[in-house]
Design an enzyme around this catalytic site. Structure first.
Site, short mmCIF file in Angstrom:
data_model
loop_
_atom_site.label_atom_id
_atom_site.label_comp_id
_atom_site.label_asym_id
_atom_site.label_seq_id
_atom_site.Cartn_x
_atom_site.Cartn_y
_atom_site.Cartn_z
N GLU A 100 0.70 -1.43 -0.11
CA GLU A 100 -0.04 0.13 0.00
C GLU A 100 0.85 1.28 0.09
O GLU A 100 1.66 1.59 1.00
CB GLU A 100 -1.11 0.03 1.36
N GLU A 119 -21.13 2.39 3.40
CA GLU A 119 -22.15 1.56 4.03
C GLU A 119 -21.50 1.06 5.61
O GLU A 119 -22.10 1.12 6.60
CB GLU A 119 -22.74 0.31 3.56
#
Length: 162
Positions: A100, A119
């Site tokens: 990352e 969500e």
């Protein structure tokens, strides 16, 4: 989006080693700045079972450019839209086990838009802080999110707590 652990075989100094590496598409962290203040979100992080003050951030979607991801994440998490985005830096978050690479983006000339968190995100509030207050919070251990601490180090010119 699927995250994958892979094995990498590396030879260092004549010795072969196998490493488990977390393949990650990359991410962004955004520093919303207006009138000399910076906006952070208070977000619940289930992994550490705590509410943390953080700069807004998120993962790049497949094929997405960092500036596009920064614009999307800023609106989702803070309800702010930036007329101007500037890349400040790029760094690895945990190169010991992950690919990352995070891009630090400054968001300027902000206007309000409807926030729409993903969500699974639990965002309690968005709050504006003076840089000096953030430095004091960091020195007192009240900011514990690494990406936020790294970003503040790079965007606040005088990093000495007062």
């Amino acid at each position: 989006m699927e995250y994958v652990w892979r094995e990498r075989r590396v030879e260092v100094g004549g010795r072969r080693r196998i490493y488990k590496v977390f393949e990650h598409p990359g991410s962004v962290v955004i520093v919303p700045e207006q009138d000399g203040k910076l906006a952070l979100v208070r977000q619940f992080r289930p992994a550490v079972d705590a509410w943390l003050w953080e700069l807004p951030a998120g993962t790049l979607e497949h094929g997405e450019e960092p500036l596009d991801a920064a614009r999307r994440e800023l609106e989702e998490e803070t309800g702010l839209s930036a007329r101007r985005l500037e890349v400040v830096a790029s760094f690895y978050l945990a190169p010991g086990y992950s690919t990352e690479r995070m891009t630090l983006v400054k968001a300027l000339e902000l206007t309000s838009v409807p926030a729409h968190p993903d969500e699974g995100e639990m965002i309690g509030e968005v709050r504006w802080f003076a840089p000096e207050e953030l430095l004091r919070m960091a020195a007192a251990g009240q900011l514990t999110d690494a990406k936020t601490l790294a970003a503040l180090l790079l965007v606040i010119p005088d990093r000495r707590p007062r």
